[in-house]
Design a protein around this motif. Structure first.
Motif, PDB file in Angstrom:
ATOM      1  N   ARG A  14      40.645  37.980  34.304  1.00  0.00           N
ATOM      2  CA  ARG A  14      39.237  38.314  34.049  1.00  0.00           C
ATOM      3  C   ARG A  14      39.077  39.790  33.736  1.00  0.00           C
ATOM      4  NH1 ARG A  14      36.490  35.679  39.148  1.00  0.00           N
ATOM      5  NH2 ARG A  14      34.686  36.864  38.438  1.00  0.00           N
ATOM      6  N   ILE A  15      39.822  40.632  34.432  1.00  0.00           N
ATOM      7  CA  ILE A  15      39.771  42.086  34.191  1.00  0.00           C
ATOM      8  C   ILE A  15      40.261  42.395  32.784  1.00  0.00           C
ATOM      9  CG2 ILE A  15      40.840  44.285  34.844  1.00  0.00           C
ATOM     10  CD1 ILE A  15      40.856  43.089  37.787  1.00  0.00           C
ATOM     11  N   VAL A  16      41.393  41.818  32.406  1.00  0.00           N
ATOM     12  CA  VAL A  16      41.952  42.065  31.072  1.00  0.00           C
ATOM     13  C   VAL A  16      41.009  41.543  29.996  1.00  0.00           C
ATOM     14  CG1 VAL A  16      43.866  41.478  29.518  1.00  0.00           C
ATOM     15  CG2 VAL A  16      44.339  42.194  31.871  1.00  0.00           C
ATOM     16  N   GLU A  17      40.428  40.376  30.218  1.00  0.00           N
ATOM     17  CA  GLU A  17      39.489  39.818  29.244  1.00  0.00           C
ATOM     18  C   GLU A  17      38.256  40.721  29.093  1.00  0.00           C
ATOM     19  OE1 GLU A  17      36.750  35.862  28.433  1.00  0.00           O
ATOM     20  OE2 GLU A  17      38.277  35.799  29.993  1.00  0.00           O
ATOM     21  N   ALA A  18      37.703  41.176  30.201  1.00  0.00           N
ATOM     22  CA  ALA A  18      36.531  42.055  30.148  1.00  0.00           C
ATOM     23  C   ALA A  18      36.864  43.363  29.433  1.00  0.00           C
ATOM     24  CB  ALA A  18      36.022  42.334  31.572  1.00  0.00           C
ATOM     25  N   ALA A  19      38.007  43.934  29.760  1.00  0.00           N
ATOM     26  CA  ALA A  19      38.417  45.184  29.107  1.00  0.00           C
ATOM     27  C   ALA A  19      38.666  44.961  27.622  1.00  0.00           C
ATOM     28  CB  ALA A  19      39.673  45.733  29.783  1.00  0.00           C
ATOM     29  N   ASN A  32      34.582  50.916  36.494  1.00  0.00           N
ATOM     30  CA  ASN A  32      33.330  50.369  37.016  1.00  0.00           C
ATOM     31  C   ASN A  32      32.721  49.361  36.050  1.00  0.00           C
ATOM     32  OD1 ASN A  32      33.303  51.751  39.468  1.00  0.00           O
ATOM     33  ND2 ASN A  32      32.321  53.543  38.566  1.00  0.00           N
ATOM     34  N   THR A  33      32.730  49.677  34.766  1.00  0.00           N
ATOM     35  CA  THR A  33      32.170  48.778  33.759  1.00  0.00           C
ATOM     36  C   THR A  33      33.011  47.514  33.644  1.00  0.00           C
ATOM     37  OG1 THR A  33      31.388  50.717  32.540  1.00  0.00           O
ATOM     38  CG2 THR A  33      31.412  48.625  31.355  1.00  0.00           C
ATOM     39  N   VAL A  34      34.319  47.677  33.619  1.00  0.00           N
ATOM     40  CA  VAL A  34      35.217  46.521  33.543  1.00  0.00           C
ATOM     41  C   VAL A  34      35.003  45.621  34.750  1.00  0.00           C
ATOM     42  CG1 VAL A  34      37.637  45.799  33.599  1.00  0.00           C
ATOM     43  CG2 VAL A  34      36.944  47.691  32.112  1.00  0.00           C
ATOM     44  N   ALA A  35      34.914  46.194  35.933  1.00  0.00           N
ATOM     45  CA  ALA A  35      34.715  45.410  37.157  1.00  0.00           C
ATOM     46  C   ALA A  35      33.401  44.628  37.088  1.00  0.00           C
ATOM     47  CB  ALA A  35      34.722  46.331  38.377  1.00  0.00           C
ATOM     48  N   ARG A  36      32.334  45.294  36.653  1.00  0.00           N
ATOM     49  CA  ARG A  36      31.028  44.625  36.561  1.00  0.00           C
ATOM     50  C   ARG A  36      31.085  43.444  35.602  1.00  0.00           C
ATOM     51  NH1 ARG A  36      27.582  45.447  32.929  1.00  0.00           N
ATOM     52  NH2 ARG A  36      28.230  47.549  32.394  1.00  0.00           N
ATOM     53  N   ILE A  37      31.670  43.650  34.423  1.00  0.00           N
ATOM     54  CA  ILE A  37      31.747  42.578  33.430  1.00  0.00           C
ATOM     55  C   ILE A  37      32.656  41.450  33.908  1.00  0.00           C
ATOM     56  CG2 ILE A  37      32.542  42.030  31.092  1.00  0.00           C
ATOM     57  CD1 ILE A  37      31.592  44.860  30.289  1.00  0.00           C
ATOM     58  N   GLY A  43      37.523  47.950  43.389  1.00  0.00           N
ATOM     59  CA  GLY A  43      38.779  48.011  44.131  1.00  0.00           C
ATOM     60  C   GLY A  43      39.787  46.984  43.623  1.00  0.00           C
ATOM     61  N   THR A  44      39.281  45.838  43.194  1.00  0.00           N
ATOM     62  CA  THR A  44      40.157  44.808  42.639  1.00  0.00           C
ATOM     63  C   THR A  44      40.792  45.304  41.340  1.00  0.00           C
ATOM     64  OG1 THR A  44      38.826  43.073  43.643  1.00  0.00           O
ATOM     65  CG2 THR A  44      40.245  42.414  41.803  1.00  0.00           C
ATOM     66  N   VAL A  45      40.013  45.976  40.529  1.00  0.00           N
ATOM     67  CA  VAL A  45      40.553  46.533  39.278  1.00  0.00           C
ATOM     68  C   VAL A  45      41.646  47.535  39.617  1.00  0.00           C
ATOM     69  CG1 VAL A  45      40.045  47.814  37.170  1.00  0.00           C
ATOM     70  CG2 VAL A  45      38.370  46.169  38.056  1.00  0.00           C
ATOM     71  N   TYR A  46      41.384  48.411  40.587  1.00  0.00           N
ATOM     72  CA  TYR A  46      42.378  49.420  40.977  1.00  0.00           C
ATOM     73  C   TYR A  46      43.644  48.796  41.574  1.00  0.00           C
ATOM     74  CZ  TYR A  46      39.641  53.614  40.087  1.00  0.00           C
ATOM     75  OH  TYR A  46      38.953  54.641  39.471  1.00  0.00           O
TER      76      TYR A  46
END
Length: 180
Positions: A14-19, A32-37, A43-46
């Motif tokens: 999901r992170i890769v898709e959002a990014a 922050n934007t990637v995490a929201r989307i 923290g999960t992104v990090y």
């Protein structure tokens, strides 16, 4: 991704898709934007990517794989086709160019992919030299710098990869690579 729990692998996807969506729209990548989307906490992104450079690199691994497939299926007489494909990928994907020109990749997998690309291009160039189609005084790294520079110039000037202007730029570069 190997070794990840199912939920962690799902979050990473999901992170890769959002990014990827942000990058495709030309928007800057920010955790922050990637995490929201992506619908996850920052923290999960990090946990998956410690720096934005790592995320950028993960987004363009497919481009390296595309070039690897092209190089594997190419004969020495097709060097121009390979370099044109590389030019097109770089021109159409600013993030791929950014990662490609990075002196020190952030992830070992990017180093591996880039090293493999240079190795395959070196092999192809060696075969082209044996056929008398390529000058001897330039190596694969130099050719990649040339193609990256042309792609950057074309994109900066708003020249499409498949335009007559781009074809002229490539023709001048290809003519310069030939044995005089």
């Amino acid at each position: 991704m190997d070794g990840l729990r199912k939920d962690a692998a799902r979050n990473r996807a999901r992170i890769v898709e959002a990014a990827g969506d942000l990058a495709a729209r030309g928007e800057p990548l920010a955790f922050n934007t990637v995490a929201r989307i992506a619908g996850v906490g920052v923290g999960t992104v990090y946990r998956h990517f410690t720096a934005i450079e790592e995320l950028e690199e993960a987004l363009v691994w497919e481009r390296f794989d595309d070039l690897d497939r092209i190089l594997r299926d190419t004969g020495p007489a097709e060097l121009e086709r390979v370099l044109t494909a590389h030019f097109t990928l770089l021109t159409e994907d600013a993030l791929f160019e950014k990662v490609t020109e990075r002196p020190e990749p952030a992830l070992e997998q990017t180093v591996t992919k880039r090293t493999a690309l240079i190795g395959r291009l070196s092999e192809l160039m060696g075969r082209a030299r044996e056929h008398g189609d390529l000058r001897a005084d330039i190596d694969a790294q130099g050719v990649l710098l040339l193609v990256c520079g042309l792609a950057h110039a074309a994109r900066s000037a708003g020249v499409a990869a498949d335009s007559p202007e781009a074809r002229i730029l490539l023709r001048v570069a290809f003519d310069g690579l030939r044995v005089p």
